[in-house]
Design a protein around this motif. Structure first.
Motif: not given
Length: 126
Positions: A94-100, A104-107, A109-115
């Protein structure tokens, strides 16, 4: 006069403590009305004897459940290895699919931490 160097220890281990209680109660019952423990007023072995037996059975059940729980944890851990591998593979794909758009990985169920990650502490030089 009692010997001051003698100590009578009571076990701390629950199984050993239960076994000792059963031995004491067995001797108390065998001695019948001549048992010196008949003099006890607060903790009557006539009442506590059956409690010691019940405690023995409950302890056995608890030990059996503990063994079963350990087996279930082993089964769970074996399954978790496969799940962990699938989650990592899914995340990477999914990181490859939604690279930009990694949020979207939050959709999924993944916890996305951009700090930003904290800087590693530098080791002092000697």
């Amino acid at each position: 006069m009692p010997n001051p160097k003698i100590r009578i220890n009571i076990p701390k281990n629950p199984a050993e403590k239960i076994a000792l209680a059963q031995k004491v109660n067995g001797k108390h019952v065998a001695d019948g009305n001549t048992s010196p423990l008949k003099l006890m007023q607060g903790n009557s072995w006539d009442t506590l004897g059956p409690v010691a037996d019940e405690c023995y059975h409950v302890h056995g059940q608890a030990e059996e459940m503990s063994r079963k729980a350990e087996e279930l944890y082993r089964q769970r851990d074996a399954m978790l290895l496969k799940i962990d591998d699938a989650l990592k593979s899914s995340r990477d794909l999914l990181m490859g699919v939604y690279r930009s758009e990694p949020k979207k990985l939050g959709e999924w169920g993944f916890e996305v931490d951009d700090t930003p990650r904290p800087a590693k502490a530098k080791k002092p030089q000697v």
